[in-house]
Scaffold this active site. Structure first.
Site, mmCIF file in Angstrom:
data_model
loop_
_atom_site.group_PDB
_atom_site.id
_atom_site.type_symbol
_atom_site.label_atom_id
_atom_site.label_comp_id
_atom_site.label_asym_id
_atom_site.label_seq_id
_atom_site.Cartn_x
_atom_site.Cartn_y
_atom_site.Cartn_z
ATOM 1 N N TYR A 60 26.942 70.072 73.698
ATOM 2 C CA TYR A 60 27.667 71.098 74.124
ATOM 3 C C TYR A 60 28.322 72.194 72.841
ATOM 4 O O TYR A 60 28.512 73.213 73.138
ATOM 5 C CB TYR A 60 28.928 70.460 75.047
ATOM 6 C CG TYR A 60 29.871 71.368 75.615
ATOM 7 C CD1 TYR A 60 29.267 71.979 77.045
ATOM 8 C CD2 TYR A 60 30.982 72.150 75.009
ATOM 9 C CE1 TYR A 60 30.050 72.896 77.430
ATOM 10 C CE2 TYR A 60 31.414 73.025 75.763
ATOM 11 C CZ TYR A 60 31.025 73.627 77.035
ATOM 12 O OH TYR A 60 31.714 74.365 77.546
ATOM 13 N N PHE A 112 24.731 104.344 78.121
ATOM 14 C CA PHE A 112 23.886 103.280 78.561
ATOM 15 C C PHE A 112 24.633 102.794 79.881
ATOM 16 O O PHE A 112 25.944 102.529 79.853
ATOM 17 C CB PHE A 112 23.282 102.455 77.666
ATOM 18 C CG PHE A 112 22.368 101.649 78.336
ATOM 19 C CD1 PHE A 112 21.078 101.919 78.783
ATOM 20 C CD2 PHE A 112 22.643 100.224 78.845
ATOM 21 C CE1 PHE A 112 20.149 101.232 79.317
ATOM 22 C CE2 PHE A 112 21.635 99.578 79.476
ATOM 23 C CZ PHE A 112 20.503 99.974 79.661
ATOM 24 N N THR A 113 23.997 102.560 80.815
ATOM 25 C CA THR A 113 24.556 101.837 82.148
ATOM 26 C C THR A 113 25.599 100.810 82.120
ATOM 27 O O THR A 113 26.832 100.964 82.454
ATOM 28 C CB THR A 113 23.345 101.474 83.216
ATOM 29 O OG1 THR A 113 22.550 100.878 82.431
ATOM 30 C CG2 THR A 113 22.548 102.937 83.566
ATOM 31 N N ASP A 203 25.077 99.423 69.168
ATOM 32 C CA ASP A 203 24.231 98.822 70.266
ATOM 33 C C ASP A 203 22.849 98.628 69.524
ATOM 34 O O ASP A 203 22.043 99.507 69.216
ATOM 35 C CB ASP A 203 24.222 99.522 71.340
ATOM 36 C CG ASP A 203 23.238 98.810 72.428
ATOM 37 O OD1 ASP A 203 22.452 97.991 72.063
ATOM 38 O OD2 ASP A 203 23.423 99.383 73.685
ATOM 39 N N LYS A 246 15.182 92.537 74.085
ATOM 40 C CA LYS A 246 14.000 93.462 73.572
ATOM 41 C C LYS A 246 13.429 93.045 72.341
ATOM 42 O O LYS A 246 12.585 92.498 72.144
ATOM 43 C CB LYS A 246 14.855 94.822 73.554
ATOM 44 C CG LYS A 246 15.209 95.483 74.836
ATOM 45 C CD LYS A 246 16.557 94.727 75.764
ATOM 46 C CE LYS A 246 16.868 95.598 76.523
ATOM 47 N NZ LYS A 246 18.095 94.806 77.415
ATOM 48 N N ARG A 370 15.153 106.377 85.733
ATOM 49 C CA ARG A 370 16.351 106.947 84.793
ATOM 50 C C ARG A 370 16.545 108.413 84.902
ATOM 51 O O ARG A 370 16.683 109.115 84.154
ATOM 52 C CB ARG A 370 15.784 106.577 83.273
ATOM 53 C CG ARG A 370 15.312 105.117 83.043
ATOM 54 C CD ARG A 370 16.214 104.153 82.671
ATOM 55 N NE ARG A 370 17.247 103.947 83.738
ATOM 56 C CZ ARG A 370 18.037 102.814 83.626
ATOM 57 N NH1 ARG A 370 18.017 102.215 82.497
ATOM 58 N NH2 ARG A 370 18.732 102.389 84.561
ATOM 59 N N PHE A 437 21.823 101.633 90.910
ATOM 60 C CA PHE A 437 20.398 101.730 90.840
ATOM 61 C C PHE A 437 19.602 100.614 90.985
ATOM 62 O O PHE A 437 18.495 100.395 91.696
ATOM 63 C CB PHE A 437 20.043 102.441 89.313
ATOM 64 C CG PHE A 437 20.570 101.688 88.358
ATOM 65 C CD1 PHE A 437 19.847 100.507 87.654
ATOM 66 C CD2 PHE A 437 21.752 102.064 87.528
ATOM 67 C CE1 PHE A 437 20.384 99.753 86.742
ATOM 68 C CE2 PHE A 437 22.263 101.412 86.738
ATOM 69 C CZ PHE A 437 21.659 100.217 86.111
HETATM 70 C C1 P71 Z 1 16.202 98.147 79.950
HETATM 71 C C2 P71 Z 1 17.593 97.158 79.868
HETATM 72 C C3 P71 Z 1 17.944 96.220 81.132
HETATM 73 C C4 P71 Z 1 18.661 96.944 82.060
HETATM 74 C C5 P71 Z 1 20.045 97.089 81.993
HETATM 75 C C6 P71 Z 1 20.565 97.849 82.980
HETATM 76 C C7 P71 Z 1 19.864 98.924 83.700
HETATM 77 C C8 P71 Z 1 18.513 98.386 83.861
HETATM 78 C C9 P71 Z 1 17.813 97.792 82.982
HETATM 79 C C10 P71 Z 1 19.616 96.808 78.734
HETATM 80 C C11 P71 Z 1 20.401 97.318 77.475
HETATM 81 C C12 P71 Z 1 19.880 98.248 76.837
HETATM 82 C C13 P71 Z 1 20.844 98.691 75.569
HETATM 83 C C14 P71 Z 1 20.369 99.929 74.895
HETATM 84 C C15 P71 Z 1 22.503 97.270 76.422
HETATM 85 C C16 P71 Z 1 21.655 96.750 77.391
HETATM 86 C C17 P71 Z 1 22.064 95.702 78.329
HETATM 87 N N1 P71 Z 1 18.481 97.437 79.047
HETATM 88 N N2 P71 Z 1 21.973 98.490 75.690
HETATM 89 O O1 P71 Z 1 16.323 98.826 79.311
HETATM 90 O O2 P71 Z 1 18.674 98.827 76.813
HETATM 91 O O3 P71 Z 1 21.625 94.500 77.870
HETATM 92 O O4 P71 Z 1 20.255 93.969 79.830
HETATM 93 O O5 P71 Z 1 20.517 92.072 77.867
HETATM 94 O O6 P71 Z 1 22.493 92.840 79.376
HETATM 95 O O7 P71 Z 1 15.635 97.932 80.758
HETATM 96 P P1 P71 Z 1 21.012 93.347 78.911
#
Ligand code: P71
Length: 445
Positions: A60, A112-113, A203, A246, A370, A437
């Site tokens: 843990y 970013f969303t 980021d 990623k 997007r 979305f």
């Molecule tokens: C991508 C994603 C995943 C995603 C997130 C939101 C809407 C659709 C798809 C995630 C990112 C990202 C950047 C620049 C932070 C996050 C969040 N991307 N910054 O591109 O691209 O990370 O998903 O691990 O929580 O499909 P998280």
């Protein structure tokens, strides 16, 4: 690991996309032939990473995998303190809560969303300070992720530096098409923000991809390794949020990295509320091990050459077929310009959503909207945001697909393009309150 791909019939796909409310997020993965929804958590892990899973220390507290991850972050990124989180948005939540006070302004190189949502939930307001070229799909600027320092200075004058806790800099800029930031811009940003005592939070979700573009495009960096460029980028910043899904080639994981001890302690206290103890942050020990190994693999030059090389290959194939795409081609996918692809649709007919649905129905290929759906609504006025970029992202998972899959994809997009007048617009029939979305539903107009 080899995964079997399933071919479906046109009748099956017609039903599947209708059942999914014309939203590719709501399709079952089993009904997808080539899955280009995202590069997030979809990459293939290496033999070394799979072996790392077997070394999971599931204590843990104080798992040895945490200390390995911490050592890797210190060595490859140079940050002092890290807190693991279940994924990137967990880190965004912690960062926003410890840094932002109600009424603060947080500049960034395009929204970013999830990042913007956490800033807003913490009482802040995001302001876009990316260069104008980023909003123009045809501009060939080599570093469309750059921050417009004039826009930032105007913002500092208007609100005062004390209302700007930090600027959020993304490497590479996802919503602009995977576009990189230049080292020169980061250095200049460091000088400007130092003068005003404003912090820079990265980021760093796709930092190795950004470093590769600096190596390829920016004068003076051609002989530098991706690893050394990654380290230099981090050196101009005060902390970072990271989605390990990623660059770091894992299915789950992320972290918050900070150099400030007080903020680190505050965030360490908060993480136990939202994620788990500060030495696992919602991850299993094995997940932290796989992420540590993935970070090391992500900064290899040969890996980056192959990874972005495949993205460039698909982009060239599409360009040759006359498909309108965002240029220059970015790091993690090809972004099709839906406004140009479907000029007969208004933005309120959700052209990118409609195109993503059509591509699935026609060929079983899953892409991601997007555009206006992703942009959401202004939380104050309730109006749609109308982003200049109305895009469909064909995102390439790392180490998963072959060149043949890219060829099939290019041919499929071309077939939809040739019949583009037949693609109708959509109307939204269900709209969730947050990050609409993901779960919104549509019907043909
Ligand atoms: C991508 C994603 C995943 C995603 C997130 C939101 C809407 C659709 C798809 C995630 C990112 C990202 C950047 C620049 C932070 C996050 C969040 N991307 N910054 O591109 O691209 O990370 O998903 O691990 O929580 O499909 P998280």
């Amino acid at each position: 690991m080899v995964e079997l791909l399933k071919m479906t019939t046109p009748a099956q796909r017609k039903k599947a996309i209708k059942d999914a409310g014309y939203n590719t997020f709501l399709l079952r993965s089993e009904d997808v032939y080539i899955d280009l929804l995202t590069d997030s958590g979809t990459s293939a892990m290496s033999d070394a990473q799979w072996s790392g899973l077997m070394l999971g220390d599931e204590a843990y507290a104080g798992s040895k995998n945490f200390y390995h991850l911490e050592a890797v972050v210190r060595k490859y990124y140079g940050y002092k303190y890290i807190i693991p989180t279940h994924q990137g948005r967990g880190a965004e939540n912690l960062l926003s809560q410890v840094m932002i006070r109600k009424g603060d302004v947080i500049p960034g190189n395009m929204y970013f969303t999830t990042t913007r949502l956490h800033q807003e939930l913490a009482g802040g307001r995001f302001v876009d300070v990316i260069i104008d070229e980023a909003h123009d799909p045809e501009s060939l600027h080599p570093f469309k992720g750059d921050i417009d320092l004039n826009k930032l200075e105007v913002l500092i004058k208007k609100h005062g530096a004390e209302r700007i806790p930090y600027i959020c800099v993304a490497t590479t800029v996802n919503m602009a098409g995977g576009q990189p930031v230049s080292m020169a811009n980061l250095k200049a940003l460091r000088a400007l923000t130092a003068k005003h005592e404003i912090k820079i939070m990265l980021d760093m979700t796709r930092i190795a991809e950004n470093a590769w573009f600096i190596q390829q495009r920016e004068k003076g960096y051609a002989r530098r390794s991706v690893a050394s460029l990654v380290r230099e980028i981090c050196s101009y910043t005060d902390g970072a949020t990271f989605s390990g899904k990623k660059d770091a080639l894992v299915n789950i994981g992320g972290f918050l990295a900070l150099n400030d001890k007080d903020k680190f302690e505050e965030a360490s206290n908060l993480v136990v509320v939202y994620e788990g103890l500060h030495t696992y942050g919602g991850l299993a020990g094995r997940d932290m091990e796989a992420m540590a190994i993935g970070i090391i693999e992500s900064v290899r030059d040969d890996h980056m050459d192959a990874r972005i090389g495949q993205v460039l290959y698909l982009g060239d194939e599409l360009s040759e077929r006359g498909i309108p795409i965002v240029k220059p081609i970015g790091g993690h996918g090809i972004f099709v310009d839906a406004k140009k692809f479907l000029p007969h649709l208004k933005q309120t007919d959700f052209p990118a959503q409609a195109l993503a649905a059509e591509l699935y129905e026609d060929a079983g290929i899953r892409a991601m909207e997007r555009g206006i759906v992703s942009a959401g609504r202004n939380s104050k006025t309730g109006d749609h945001y109308f982003p200049k970029l109305e895009l469909v992202r064909l995102t390439i998972p790392r180490r998963v697909y072959t060149q043949a899959h890219m060829d099939v994809t290019a041919e499929a997009v071309k077939a939809v393009y040739d019949a583009r007048e037949q693609t109708q617009g959509l109307q939204m029939v269900y709209e969730p309150a947050y990050l609409r979305f993901f779960q919104a539903r549509f019907e043909p107009l």
